[in-house]
Design a protein around this motif. Structure first.
Motif, PDB file in Angstrom:
ATOM      1  N   PRO A  16       0.823  -1.215   0.000  1.00  0.00           N
ATOM      2  CA  PRO A  16       0.000   0.000   0.000  1.00  0.00           C
ATOM      3  C   PRO A  16       0.855   1.262   0.000  1.00  0.00           C
ATOM      4  O   PRO A  16       1.882   1.331   0.675  1.00  0.00           O
ATOM      5  N   VAL A  17       0.439   2.262  -0.766  1.00  0.00           N
ATOM      6  CA  VAL A  17       1.201   3.490  -0.900  1.00  0.00           C
ATOM      7  C   VAL A  17       0.249   4.663  -1.041  1.00  0.00           C
ATOM      8  O   VAL A  17      -0.869   4.508  -1.546  1.00  0.00           O
ATOM      9  N   CYS A  18       0.669   5.838  -0.592  1.00  0.00           N
ATOM     10  CA  CYS A  18      -0.138   7.048  -0.696  1.00  0.00           C
ATOM     11  C   CYS A  18       0.597   8.084  -1.542  1.00  0.00           C
ATOM     12  O   CYS A  18       1.834   8.157  -1.508  1.00  0.00           O
ATOM     13  N   LEU A  19      -0.146   8.876  -2.275  1.00  0.00           N
ATOM     14  CA  LEU A  19       0.433   9.953  -3.057  1.00  0.00           C
ATOM     15  C   LEU A  19      -0.616  11.030  -3.263  1.00  0.00           C
ATOM     16  O   LEU A  19      -1.813  10.815  -3.020  1.00  0.00           O
ATOM     17  N   ARG A  20      -0.140  12.181  -3.736  1.00  0.00           N
ATOM     18  CA  ARG A  20      -1.048  13.280  -4.043  1.00  0.00           C
ATOM     19  C   ARG A  20      -0.897  13.647  -5.509  1.00  0.00           C
ATOM     20  O   ARG A  20       0.214  13.808  -6.012  1.00  0.00           O
ATOM     21  N   ILE A  21      -2.022  13.769  -6.185  1.00  0.00           N
ATOM     22  CA  ILE A  21      -2.064  14.218  -7.579  1.00  0.00           C
ATOM     23  C   ILE A  21      -3.022  15.395  -7.647  1.00  0.00           C
ATOM     24  O   ILE A  21      -4.206  15.254  -7.332  1.00  0.00           O
ATOM     25  N   ALA A  22      -2.487  16.551  -8.018  1.00  0.00           N
ATOM     26  CA  ALA A  22      -3.292  17.785  -8.066  1.00  0.00           C
ATOM     27  C   ALA A  22      -3.943  17.998  -6.699  1.00  0.00           C
ATOM     28  O   ALA A  22      -3.249  18.038  -5.688  1.00  0.00           O
ATOM     29  N   ASP A  23      -5.263  18.098  -6.650  1.00  0.00           N
ATOM     30  CA  ASP A  23      -5.961  18.367  -5.393  1.00  0.00           C
ATOM     31  C   ASP A  23      -6.544  17.108  -4.767  1.00  0.00           C
ATOM     32  O   ASP A  23      -7.542  17.174  -4.042  1.00  0.00           O
ATOM     33  N   TYR A  24      -5.913  15.951  -5.023  1.00  0.00           N
ATOM     34  CA  TYR A  24      -6.491  14.696  -4.567  1.00  0.00           C
ATOM     35  C   TYR A  24      -5.442  13.837  -3.857  1.00  0.00           C
ATOM     36  O   TYR A  24      -4.316  13.690  -4.345  1.00  0.00           O
ATOM     37  N   PHE A  25      -5.827  13.308  -2.701  1.00  0.00           N
ATOM     38  CA  PHE A  25      -5.003  12.356  -1.979  1.00  0.00           C
ATOM     39  C   PHE A  25      -5.471  10.955  -2.367  1.00  0.00           C
ATOM     40  O   PHE A  25      -6.675  10.659  -2.326  1.00  0.00           O
ATOM     41  N   ILE A  26      -4.516  10.102  -2.727  1.00  0.00           N
ATOM     42  CA  ILE A  26      -4.857   8.775  -3.237  1.00  0.00           C
ATOM     43  C   ILE A  26      -4.097   7.708  -2.449  1.00  0.00           C
ATOM     44  O   ILE A  26      -2.881   7.819  -2.254  1.00  0.00           O
ATOM     45  N   GLU A  27      -4.823   6.707  -1.972  1.00  0.00           N
ATOM     46  CA  GLU A  27      -4.215   5.582  -1.272  1.00  0.00           C
ATOM     47  C   GLU A  27      -4.456   4.309  -2.079  1.00  0.00           C
ATOM     48  O   GLU A  27      -5.608   3.900  -2.292  1.00  0.00           O
ATOM     49  N   VAL A  28      -3.368   3.716  -2.537  1.00  0.00           N
ATOM     50  CA  VAL A  28      -3.433   2.450  -3.262  1.00  0.00           C
ATOM     51  C   VAL A  28      -3.346   1.329  -2.237  1.00  0.00           C
ATOM     52  O   VAL A  28      -2.370   1.225  -1.506  1.00  0.00           O
ATOM     53  N   HIS A  29      -4.373   0.488  -2.165  1.00  0.00           N
ATOM     54  CA  HIS A  29      -4.344  -0.546  -1.130  1.00  0.00           C
ATOM     55  C   HIS A  29      -4.841  -1.905  -1.613  1.00  0.00           C
ATOM     56  O   HIS A  29      -5.032  -2.804  -0.813  1.00  0.00           O
ATOM     57  N   GLU A  30      -5.023  -2.071  -2.900  1.00  0.00           N
ATOM     58  CA  GLU A  30      -5.426  -3.382  -3.396  1.00  0.00           C
ATOM     59  C   GLU A  30      -4.829  -3.592  -4.776  1.00  0.00           C
ATOM     60  O   GLU A  30      -5.135  -2.839  -5.722  1.00  0.00           O
ATOM     61  N   LEU A  31      -3.960  -4.581  -4.898  1.00  0.00           N
ATOM     62  CA  LEU A  31      -3.266  -4.868  -6.152  1.00  0.00           C
ATOM     63  C   LEU A  31      -3.702  -6.226  -6.687  1.00  0.00           C
ATOM     64  O   LEU A  31      -4.151  -7.100  -5.940  1.00  0.00           O
ATOM     65  N   ARG A  32      -3.559  -6.370  -8.010  1.00  0.00           N
ATOM     66  CA  ARG A  32      -3.845  -7.654  -8.639  1.00  0.00           C
ATOM     67  C   ARG A  32      -2.833  -7.845  -9.754  1.00  0.00           C
ATOM     68  O   ARG A  32      -2.953  -7.259 -10.833  1.00  0.00           O
ATOM     69  N   GLY A  33      -1.805  -8.649  -9.461  1.00  0.00           N
ATOM     70  CA  GLY A  33      -0.747  -8.840 -10.436  1.00  0.00           C
ATOM     71  C   GLY A  33      -0.002  -7.535 -10.686  1.00  0.00           C
ATOM     72  O   GLY A  33       0.518  -6.914  -9.762  1.00  0.00           O
ATOM     73  N   HIS A  34       0.027  -7.113 -11.939  1.00  0.00           N
ATOM     74  CA  HIS A  34       0.707  -5.878 -12.309  1.00  0.00           C
ATOM     75  C   HIS A  34      -0.260  -4.689 -12.381  1.00  0.00           C
ATOM     76  O   HIS A  34       0.102  -3.631 -12.906  1.00  0.00           O
ATOM     77  N   LEU A  35      -1.468  -4.849 -11.874  1.00  0.00           N
ATOM     78  CA  LEU A  35      -2.473  -3.801 -11.953  1.00  0.00           C
ATOM     79  C   LEU A  35      -2.880  -3.324 -10.561  1.00  0.00           C
ATOM     80  O   LEU A  35      -2.839  -4.082  -9.589  1.00  0.00           O
ATOM     81  N   ILE A  36      -3.256  -2.061 -10.483  1.00  0.00           N
ATOM     82  CA  ILE A  36      -3.850  -1.513  -9.266  1.00  0.00           C
ATOM     83  C   ILE A  36      -5.342  -1.767  -9.345  1.00  0.00           C
ATOM     84  O   ILE A  36      -6.026  -1.221 -10.224  1.00  0.00           O
ATOM     85  N   ARG A  37      -5.842  -2.605  -8.480  1.00  0.00           N
ATOM     86  CA  ARG A  37      -7.243  -2.994  -8.562  1.00  0.00           C
ATOM     87  C   ARG A  37      -8.165  -1.916  -8.005  1.00  0.00           C
ATOM     88  O   ARG A  37      -9.176  -1.588  -8.607  1.00  0.00           O
ATOM     89  N   ARG A  38      -7.806  -1.354  -6.843  1.00  0.00           N
ATOM     90  CA  ARG A  38      -8.653  -0.330  -6.234  1.00  0.00           C
ATOM     91  C   ARG A  38      -7.805   0.686  -5.501  1.00  0.00           C
ATOM     92  O   ARG A  38      -6.703   0.380  -5.037  1.00  0.00           O
ATOM     93  N   ALA A  39      -8.352   1.885  -5.378  1.00  0.00           N
ATOM     94  CA  ALA A  39      -7.683   2.954  -4.636  1.00  0.00           C
ATOM     95  C   ALA A  39      -8.739   3.841  -4.003  1.00  0.00           C
ATOM     96  O   ALA A  39      -9.836   4.006  -4.543  1.00  0.00           O
ATOM     97  N   SER A  40      -8.397   4.385  -2.845  1.00  0.00           N
ATOM     98  CA  SER A  40      -9.273   5.350  -2.178  1.00  0.00           C
ATOM     99  C   SER A  40      -8.792   6.757  -2.505  1.00  0.00           C
ATOM    100  O   SER A  40      -7.591   7.032  -2.474  1.00  0.00           O
ATOM    101  N   ILE A  41      -9.728   7.660  -2.785  1.00  0.00           N
ATOM    102  CA  ILE A  41      -9.369   9.023  -3.181  1.00  0.00           C
ATOM    103  C   ILE A  41     -10.165  10.017  -2.348  1.00  0.00           C
ATOM    104  O   ILE A  41     -11.381   9.902  -2.195  1.00  0.00           O
TER     105      ILE A  41
END
Length: 289
Positions: free
Chosen positions: A259-284
């Motif tokens: 799991p990793v967090c980052l900011r893009i423009a005016d949005y905070f994004i937390e990546v917390h569910e992966l599937r292989g080489h893809l990001i399956r879901r993220a909270s924004i």
């Protein structure tokens, strides 16, 4: 305020006429239209001004939709191939029947093993006679399959809208310059770019976006950035990657292994569910203004 804007626009037009000259450029209106057309910001400002002066709110929205449509291509709004649901003729009869029973789509691509081997398009309503029957077979299914319609990924949306009308089609398979399938685009998707969503609630259409108890949005990685922006009123960057997964991998420049967090423009994004080489879901979360 609008009156002053109108006077300012009139003044600019007069200055341009003096600079260009009536005799030195006979078709100055055509020249001016091309000049503005090459500059999106100028075209957007002009359209908004004209809309406020002359049009009611609904017509203003349609005008803006037309301008946005003119700047977009089918690969901006297509469903990426990873998210496409279809009928694999190499699957068992039971698996095919299960897809037909569970699908929420009206049309499905039919293929052998892979979308690159698409053989046609099936209208789901023509399969109702198969459901619940013991005598289902693929040969009977193929009798309801219509030939597939393929189109280049860089086709402008206005041109594709006219092609759908001329050919009486509602779905096209998008391919790249090598003929590999990149996704599919529907007539409904183009019309929604023009006039907005047809359904009354976002939950009816966007099941990949869920509100959470802490005020965030849990979003599927395959969701289109344009669909996210249109549905939630956000402004995630759409220049470049077309999906949330693509945007996050582009900014992270690597596939995260935790799991990793980052900011893009005016949005905070937390990546917390992966599937292989893809990001399956993220909270924004949208940052407080």
């Amino acid at each position: 305020m609008i009156l002053w804007q109108a006077l300012a626009l009139f003044s600019v037009l007069m200055i341009l006429l003096v600079i260009v000259g009536w005799r030195s450029h006979k078709h100055w209106l055509s020249w001016l239209a091309k000049y503005i057309g090459k500059r999106p910001s100028a075209r957007l400002g002009l359209s908004r001004l004209v809309g406020r002066l002359l049009l009611p709110p609904l017509h203003q929205r349609l005008l803006q939709g037309l301008l946005d449509l003119d700047r977009s291509t089918v690969n901006d709004i297509m469903i990426p191939r990873q998210a496409v649901t279809g009928i694999d003729l190499d699957a068992s009869d039971e698996d095919i029947l299960q897809v037909l029973k569970q699908t929420v789509h009206t049309r499905l691509p039919v293929f052998h093993g892979d979308l690159n081997n698409t053989v046609g398009i099936l209208h789901v309503r023509n399969t109702t006679r198969f459901l619940g029957q013991q005598g289902f077979n693929k040969a009977a299914l193929m009798q309801s399959v219509r030939s597939a319609y393929f189109l280049p990924e860089r086709t402008p949306l206005p041109a594709q809208l006219l092609e759908f009308q001329k050919l009486r089609r509602r779905l096209g398979i998008v391919v790249d310059e090598y003929g590999d399938v990149q996704g599919l685009v529907t007539l409904e998707a183009i019309l929604e770019e023009l006039v907005g969503e047809f359904t009354t609630t976002t939950a009816d259409r966007h099941t990949e976006m869920h509100a959470t108890s802490d005020g965030a949005r849990l979003i599927d990685g395959a969701a289109s950035l344009r669909a996210i922006n249109r549905t939630l009123g956000w402004s995630l960057p759409v220049e470049g990657p077309r999906t949330l997964n693509g945007l996050l991998l582009d900014r992270l420049e690597a596939i995260p292994d935790a799991p990793v967090c980052l900011r893009i423009a005016d949005y905070f994004i937390e990546v917390h569910e992966l599937r292989g080489h893809l990001i399956r879901r993220a909270s924004i979360w949208q940052a407080a203004s």
